[in-house]
Scaffold this active site. Structure first.
Site, PDB file in Angstrom:
ATOM      1  N   ASN A   1      -9.453  -1.918  -4.492  1.00  0.00           N
ATOM      2  CA  ASN A   1      -9.087  -3.240  -3.967  1.00  0.00           C
ATOM      3  C   ASN A   1     -10.381  -3.869  -3.473  1.00  0.00           C
ATOM      4  O   ASN A   1     -10.939  -3.456  -2.456  1.00  0.00           O
ATOM      5  CB  ASN A   1      -8.067  -3.129  -2.833  1.00  0.00           C
ATOM      6  CG  ASN A   1      -7.697  -4.503  -2.261  1.00  0.00           C
ATOM      7  OD1 ASN A   1      -8.549  -5.374  -2.135  1.00  0.00           O
ATOM      8  ND2 ASN A   1      -6.436  -4.690  -1.907  1.00  0.00           N
TER       9      ASN A   1
ATOM     10  N   GLU B   1      -6.660  -7.449  -5.807  1.00  0.00           N
ATOM     11  CA  GLU B   1      -7.096  -8.560  -4.954  1.00  0.00           C
ATOM     12  C   GLU B   1      -8.383  -9.182  -5.465  1.00  0.00           C
ATOM     13  O   GLU B   1      -9.346  -9.355  -4.714  1.00  0.00           O
ATOM     14  CB  GLU B   1      -7.248  -8.122  -3.486  1.00  0.00           C
ATOM     15  CG  GLU B   1      -5.930  -8.093  -2.729  1.00  0.00           C
ATOM     16  CD  GLU B   1      -6.089  -8.373  -1.234  1.00  0.00           C
ATOM     17  OE1 GLU B   1      -5.925  -9.553  -0.853  1.00  0.00           O
ATOM     18  OE2 GLU B   1      -6.351  -7.443  -0.455  1.00  0.00           O
TER      19      GLU B   1
ATOM     20  N   TYR C   1      -0.968  -3.844  -7.573  1.00  0.00           N
ATOM     21  CA  TYR C   1      -1.210  -4.294  -6.197  1.00  0.00           C
ATOM     22  C   TYR C   1       0.144  -4.513  -5.543  1.00  0.00           C
ATOM     23  O   TYR C   1       0.777  -5.555  -5.689  1.00  0.00           O
ATOM     24  CB  TYR C   1      -2.053  -5.574  -6.196  1.00  0.00           C
ATOM     25  CG  TYR C   1      -2.288  -6.167  -4.829  1.00  0.00           C
ATOM     26  CD1 TYR C   1      -2.621  -5.367  -3.743  1.00  0.00           C
ATOM     27  CD2 TYR C   1      -2.195  -7.541  -4.617  1.00  0.00           C
ATOM     28  CE1 TYR C   1      -2.839  -5.906  -2.493  1.00  0.00           C
ATOM     29  CE2 TYR C   1      -2.429  -8.100  -3.371  1.00  0.00           C
ATOM     30  CZ  TYR C   1      -2.737  -7.283  -2.319  1.00  0.00           C
ATOM     31  OH  TYR C   1      -2.949  -7.824  -1.073  1.00  0.00           O
TER      32      TYR C   1
ATOM     33  N   ASP D   1      -3.598  -0.326  -5.123  1.00  0.00           N
ATOM     34  CA  ASP D   1      -3.365  -0.468  -3.689  1.00  0.00           C
ATOM     35  C   ASP D   1      -1.857  -0.470  -3.486  1.00  0.00           C
ATOM     36  O   ASP D   1      -1.199  -1.465  -3.772  1.00  0.00           O
ATOM     37  CB  ASP D   1      -4.004  -1.762  -3.191  1.00  0.00           C
ATOM     38  CG  ASP D   1      -3.723  -2.022  -1.715  1.00  0.00           C
ATOM     39  OD1 ASP D   1      -3.016  -1.205  -1.088  1.00  0.00           O
ATOM     40  OD2 ASP D   1      -4.200  -3.051  -1.200  1.00  0.00           O
TER      41      ASP D   1
ATOM     42  N   ASN E   1      -0.252  -0.061  -0.624  1.00  0.00           N
ATOM     43  CA  ASN E   1       0.164  -0.553   0.688  1.00  0.00           C
ATOM     44  C   ASN E   1       1.247   0.329   1.311  1.00  0.00           C
ATOM     45  O   ASN E   1       2.180  -0.159   1.961  1.00  0.00           O
ATOM     46  CB  ASN E   1       0.620  -2.012   0.603  1.00  0.00           C
ATOM     47  CG  ASN E   1      -0.538  -2.987   0.806  1.00  0.00           C
ATOM     48  OD1 ASN E   1      -1.380  -2.800   1.699  1.00  0.00           O
ATOM     49  ND2 ASN E   1      -0.601  -4.021  -0.006  1.00  0.00           N
TER      50      ASN E   1
ATOM     51  N   ASP F   1     -12.726  -4.139   2.501  1.00  0.00           N
ATOM     52  CA  ASP F   1     -12.130  -3.254   3.515  1.00  0.00           C
ATOM     53  C   ASP F   1     -11.515  -1.993   2.876  1.00  0.00           C
ATOM     54  O   ASP F   1     -11.157  -1.065   3.590  1.00  0.00           O
ATOM     55  CB  ASP F   1     -11.117  -3.989   4.410  1.00  0.00           C
ATOM     56  CG  ASP F   1     -10.256  -5.000   3.678  1.00  0.00           C
ATOM     57  OD1 ASP F   1     -10.318  -5.056   2.441  1.00  0.00           O
ATOM     58  OD2 ASP F   1      -9.517  -5.731   4.352  1.00  0.00           O
TER      59      ASP F   1
END
Length: 261
Positions: A8, A35, A110, A151, A153, A251
Site C-alpha cells: 500500500n 492506494e 484493497y 491491504d 485492513n 505508512d
DNA sequence: ATGACAAAGATCCTTTGA
C-alpha cells in the site's frame, strides 16, 4: 522462483522515487500496489517500465486505486470484485503471470477500512468481504495457484497489534471483520506470513501520527493469502520494514513472498 | 474526549484514510 510483493503505497505519484528505489533494490517479479490515488492516465507508467516492468492499473480520482507490476507479461487482466455493479471503488485487479514451469493468478486487493463502525462504511466493508469470499471460492475451482495479496485492513489476531486493546472499537479488529478473514483461511487460503513465523512484533503499518513508528506501535494488516497449490510452493516471506524509515514514507511497508514456480 | 499526519482535489479548506 517467483517473488510476489504487496505494498500500500499511499499515493504513487507522491511516492514514485521510493517505488523505483525499492524496485531496483529488491527486484520483485510481481508487485501488487494499493492506494495509488491516481487515475490510469496519470499513473507514472514510464518510470516503472524503464525498470523492466509491465503495468496494469485500475485507478480512480483522488483515492483508492490498485495496480499490478510484473517483469513477465500480465495476461487475462480483470478489474473489479464481482457481486455489486453499483460499487464504483477501485479496489481489485487480477491477472495471470506465466513462468517457465506454470502460471499463477495474482490479485492486488484493497479491502475497505470500514471506520467508523457505526457508519455505513462498516456495512460496506463486511459486504465487500462477503463478495471477496464468494469470488475467492470460485477462483479455487481452477488448477492455477492463486495469490491474494493486498491491504486487508484486518488485524487477524491480538498478536498482530502492538497494543490490541487500543483497536477494540476499530473496524480493523471487529469480530465481524476477523471472522470473515478466518473464513478465507477456512476456504483453504494460507496466511503466508504466519505459515513461516508465528512470533510477535511483525507489523506492516505504522500510523503517521503520535510517533507510532518511533514507538514501534504497529499493526499487521497487509497479507499475502495463498491457495493450496500456491502454499505448496511457498519458500519464504519478507517484510520490507526498513522502507518505513525512508524520507516521505508510506505508512505501510511491502510484504514479499518467494514461490517455487 | 481530542488531536496528532499525509495525500489529493480544487483551494487556503475538505475528504479520506487507519
Amino acid at each position: 522462483m517467483l517473488t510476489v510483493a504487496t505494498w500500500n503505497i499511499n499515493g504513487v505519484k507522491a511516492r514514485i522515487d521510493s517505488l523505483t528505489k525499492w524496485l531496483e533494490e529488491s527486484a520483485p517479479d510481481v508487485v501488487c500496489l494499493q492506494e495509488i490515488k491516481s487515475q490510469d492516465e496519470t499513473f507514472p507508467t514510464e518510470a516503472v517500465e524503464r525498470l523492466g516492468y509491465n503495468v496494469a492499473t485500475h485507478g480512480q480520482k483522488g483515492f483508492n486505486g490498485v495496480a499490478l507490476l510484473s517483469k513477465r507479461p500480465l495476461e487475462d487482466i480483470t478489474c473489479r470484485l464481482p457481486g455489486d455493479e453499483e460499487d464504483e471503488h477501485a479496489r481489485w485487479i487480477e491477472a495471470t503471470v506465466s513462468t517457465d514451469t506454470g502460471a499463477v493468478r495474482v490479485v492486488s486487493l484493497y479491502l475497505p477500512n470500514g471506520n467508523p463502525v457505526d457508519s455505513p462504511k462498516f456495512g460496506y466493508k463486511l459486504a465487500w468481504m462477503d463478495r471477496m469470499l464468494a469470488h475467492a471460492g470460485e477462483l479455487l475451482a481452477t488448477d492455477e495457484p492463486i495469490v491474494l495479496a493486498g491491504d486487508y485492513n484486518v488485524i487477524p489476531e491480538p498478536m498482530d497489534a502492538r497494543h490490541p486493546d487500543r483497536w477494540v472499537d476499530d473496524a480493523l479488529f471487529q469480530p465481524e471483520s476477523r471472522s470473515r478473514h478466518r473464513a478465507l483461511v477456512n476456504l483453504g487460503y494460507l496466511d503466508a506470513q504466519r505459515a513461516v513465523d508465528r512470533s510477535e512484533g511483525i507489523y506492516t503499518f505504522w500510523d503517521y501520527q503520535a510517533g507510532a513508528w518511533q514507538k514501534n506501535n504497529g499493526i499487521r494488516i497487509d497479507h499475502i493469502m495463498l491457495s493450496p497449490f500456491a502454499a505448496d510452493r511457498l519458500e519464504s516471506v519478507t517484510v520490507e520494514k526498513h522502507t518505513r524509515g525512508w524520507t516521505k514514507p508510506s505508512d505501510h511497508v511491502p510484504v514479499m513472498v518467494t514461490l517455487d514456480v
